[in-house]
Design an enzyme around this catalytic site. Structure first.
Site, PDB file in Angstrom:
ATOM      1  N   GLU A 102     -13.117  19.771 -36.085  1.00 57.92           N
ATOM      2  CA  GLU A 102     -14.552  19.863 -36.423  1.00 57.92           C
ATOM      3  C   GLU A 102     -15.023  18.880 -37.492  1.00 57.92           C
ATOM      4  OE1 GLU A 102     -15.302  23.996 -37.344  1.00 57.92           O
ATOM      5  OE2 GLU A 102     -14.822  24.640 -35.307  1.00 57.92           O
ATOM      6  N   ASN A 156      -9.919  18.089 -32.239  1.00 54.84           N
ATOM      7  CA  ASN A 156     -10.506  19.296 -31.637  1.00 54.84           C
ATOM      8  C   ASN A 156     -11.904  19.548 -32.209  1.00 54.84           C
ATOM      9  OD1 ASN A 156      -9.990  21.747 -29.996  1.00 54.84           O
ATOM     10  ND2 ASN A 156     -10.040  22.868 -31.942  1.00 54.84           N
ATOM     11  N   HIS A 180     -16.716  27.034 -26.851  1.00 57.16           N
ATOM     12  CA  HIS A 180     -17.336  28.317 -27.156  1.00 57.16           C
ATOM     13  C   HIS A 180     -18.708  28.283 -26.478  1.00 57.16           C
ATOM     14  CE1 HIS A 180     -14.236  29.540 -29.944  1.00 57.16           C
ATOM     15  NE2 HIS A 180     -14.336  28.396 -30.586  1.00 57.16           N
ATOM     16  N   GLU A 224     -10.547  26.705 -26.877  1.00 56.22           N
ATOM     17  CA  GLU A 224     -10.994  27.958 -27.509  1.00 56.22           C
ATOM     18  C   GLU A 224     -12.040  28.649 -26.642  1.00 56.22           C
ATOM     19  OE1 GLU A 224     -12.050  27.443 -31.657  1.00 56.22           O
ATOM     20  OE2 GLU A 224     -10.469  25.955 -31.970  1.00 56.22           O
ATOM     21  N   ASP A 275     -14.493  30.825 -24.757  1.00 56.58           N
ATOM     22  CA  ASP A 275     -15.070  32.176 -24.691  1.00 56.58           C
ATOM     23  C   ASP A 275     -16.543  32.014 -24.348  1.00 56.58           C
ATOM     24  OD1 ASP A 275     -16.147  31.419 -27.190  1.00 56.58           O
ATOM     25  OD2 ASP A 275     -14.904  32.814 -28.349  1.00 56.58           O
TER      26      ASP A 275
HETATM   27  C1  XIL Z   1     -11.839  31.774 -36.187  1.00 56.00           C
HETATM   28  C2  XIL Z   1     -10.956  32.994 -36.019  1.00 56.00           C
HETATM   29  O1  XIL Z   1     -11.037  33.436 -34.692  1.00 56.00           O
HETATM   30  C3  XIL Z   1     -11.383  34.097 -36.971  1.00 56.00           C
HETATM   31  O2  XIL Z   1     -10.450  35.173 -36.943  1.00 56.00           O
HETATM   32  C4  XIL Z   1     -11.496  33.549 -38.390  1.00 56.00           C
HETATM   33  O3  XIL Z   1     -12.005  34.555 -39.224  1.00 56.00           O
HETATM   34  C5  XIL Z   1     -12.382  32.327 -38.429  1.00 56.00           C
HETATM   35  O4  XIL Z   1     -11.895  31.360 -37.526  1.00 56.00           O
HETATM   36  N1  XIL Z   1     -13.310  27.248 -34.340  1.00 56.00           N
HETATM   37  C6  XIL Z   1     -11.966  27.177 -34.630  1.00 56.00           C
HETATM   38  C7  XIL Z   1     -11.203  28.422 -34.882  1.00 56.00           C
HETATM   39  O5  XIL Z   1     -11.386  26.086 -34.567  1.00 56.00           O
HETATM   40  O6  XIL Z   1     -10.166  28.228 -35.806  1.00 56.00           O
HETATM   41  C8  XIL Z   1     -12.082  29.538 -35.329  1.00 56.00           C
HETATM   42  O7  XIL Z   1     -11.300  30.734 -35.422  1.00 56.00           O
HETATM   43  C9  XIL Z   1     -13.258  29.710 -34.389  1.00 56.00           C
HETATM   44  C10 XIL Z   1     -14.089  28.454 -34.353  1.00 56.00           C
END
Ligand code: XIL
Length: 342
Positions: free
Chosen positions: A161, A202, A238, A266, A268
Site C-alpha cells: 500500500e 501488494n 477488497h 485479499e 472479499d
Molecule cells: C487487516 C486485518 O485483517 C485485521 O485483523 C487488522 O486489524 C488490520 O489489518 N490490507 C492489508 C491487510 O494488507 O493486512 C489488512 O488486514 C486488510 C487491508
C-alpha cells in the site's frame, strides 16, 4: 476355448467391454472432478488460499474448513512489523511459526505478509526521526523477518500500500524520510534475506485499470528495466458489491506481460446478508476467478479470511465464502464451478 466362441458371442463380449469402459470412465471422471477450492485450483495449476489468524486456531471447524478447502495461507496479522519486532532488534515469531508449521504439515503454500507497511507499525518505528536510522531499521527488519522464514515462503508481500488513489506516493513515514527509493531498497533487502521467495508489491483498488494501478505498473516496469528484484504483484481485491471492473483481466494481463506473476491476495466482497446481495456476491467472485484463470501468470487467489464471522469487515459484511456457521455460500459454489470443480 476361443474357437467355441461364435461371431455373435464375440460381438456381445465386445459390446459389454465397450459399455463397461464407457460407464467406468464416466463414473471415474465424475468422481475425480475436484470438490474443494484447493484441489479445483490445483487442477488449473493454481493455489487457492485464505488469510488465517492463530486467534481462531482453537475453533475446530475453523481449522477443519481450512484444511479441507484451502491450499495456501497468509497470516492475517502475525508477520506484520508490530507482531514480529515489537521492540527494536528483538524479534518474536511464535504466532507466525504456528501458522507456518500448520501450513507445512498440510502441504499448503505460505504467503508472507508483509514486510514494509505504514499500518501496524510498532511505536518505536513511528518515533524514529533520522532518515538513515529509519533505513537501517527497515533493512534490519527485513533481514530479521524474511531471514527467519527463509526457504519457507512462496510469495512475500515486501511492500504494501505505498500508493494513493491518484497514483502519487502515499506520505508514509518511509516515503517521507527515505523517499522514493525505500521500495527498491526493501526489495533488495528481501532478495538478500530469502533468495528463493518470490517478491511482490501488494495494494488495494488496483484490480482495474486506473491511476493507482498504472502508477504500480510504471514502477514494476521501471524495476524490471533497472534490474531491481520484483517477481510478482498482489492485487488485494477488497471488492464493493457489484463492482468488479470489466477491465480486470486486461489489467492483470498488462502486469503479467512485464514478466511478473500476478496474485489475487485479499479477496472479499462487502455484501450484506440479503439473498439478492449474496447472488451478486457470487457473481462478483466468479468474475474475479475467471479473470485470474484467463491470465496464465495469475497463479494464486487468496480470500481475506474463511468465515464471515471473523472477517475484518465484520460479520454483517458477509464478505467471504463461508457463513458464520461454516456453511458454503452461493459465492463458494460459484468459485468452485469457475475453477472447474463440482
Ligand atoms: C487487516 C486485518 O485483517 C485485521 O485483523 C487488522 O486489524 C488490520 O489489518 N490490507 C492489508 C491487510 O494488507 O493486512 C489488512 O488486514 C486488510 C487491508
Amino acid at each position: 476355448m476361443f474357437h467355441h466362441i461364435t461371431r455373435k458371442g464375440f460381438f456381445v463380449i465386445t459390446l459389454a467391454f465397450l459399455l463397461t469402459t464407457l460407464l467406468s470412465s464416466m463414473f471415474f471422471s465424475k468422481a475425480s472432478a475436484a470438490s474443494t477450492l484447493g484441489s479445483a485450483a490445483a487442477a488449473k495449476g493454481r493455489t487457492f488460499g485464505a488469510a488465517v489468524s492463530t486467534t481462531h486456531f482453537g475453533e475446530s471447524q475453523y481449522l477443519s474448513t481450512l484444511d479441507a478447502q484451502f491450499s495456501g495461507v497468509t497470516p492475517e496479522n502475525e508477520m506484520k512489523w508490530d507482531a514480529t519486532e515489537p521492540s527494536r532488534g528483538s524479534f518474536t515469531f511464535s504466532a507466525a511459526d504456528m501458522i507456518v508449521s500448520h501450513a507445512q504439515s498440510h502441504g499448503m503454500k505460505i504467503r508472507g505478509h508483509t514486510l514494509v507497511w505504514h499500518n501496524q507499525l510498532p511505536g518505536w518505528v513511528s518515533n524514529i526521526s533520522s532518515s538513515s536510522d529509519l533505513l537501517n531499521a527497515m533493512r534490519n527488519h527485513i533481514a530479521g523477518v524474511a531471514g527467519h522464514f527463509r526457504g519457507k515462503i512462496t510469495y512475500w508481500d515486501v511492500v504494501n500500500e505505498a500508493f494513493n488513489e491518484d497514483g502519487s506516493r502515499r506520505a508514509s513515514i518511509f516515503q517521507q524520510k527515505i523517499g522514493n527509493v525505500f521500495i527498491e531498497d526493501a526489495f533488495q533487502a528481501a532478495r538478500a534475506a530469502d533468495p528463493n521467495a518470490k517478491l511482490c508489491y501488494n495494494d488495494f483498488n488496483t484490480q482495474g485499470i486506473n491511476a493507482k494501478s498504472t502508477a504500480v505498473f510504471n514502477m514494476v516496469r521501471d524495476f524490471k528495466s533497472r534490474g531491481i528484484p520484483i517477481d510478482c504483484v498482489g492485487f488485494q481485491t477488497h471488492l464493493t458489491l457489484g463492482q468488479v471492473p470489466s477491465d480486470m483481466q486486461s489489467n492483470l494481463q498488462r502486469f503479467a506481460n512485464l514478466g511478473v506473476d500476478v496474485n489475487i491476495t485479499e479477496l472479499d466482497d462487502n455484501a450484506n446478508s440479503s439473498s439478492s446481495a449474496l447472488q451478486q456476491e457470487a457473481t462478483d467472485y466468479q468474475k474475479v476467478v475467471q479473470a485470474c484463470l484467463a491470465v496464465s501468470r495469475c497463479t494464486s487467489i487468496t480470500t481475506w479470511g474463511i468465515t464471515d464471522k471473523f472477517s475484518w469487515l465484520g460479520a454483517n459484511a458477509a464478505a467471504l465464502l463461508f457463513d458464520g456457521n461454516y456453511n458454503k455460500k452461493p459465492a463458494y459454489t460459484s468459485v468452485l464451478h469457475a475453477l472447474g470443480g463440482a
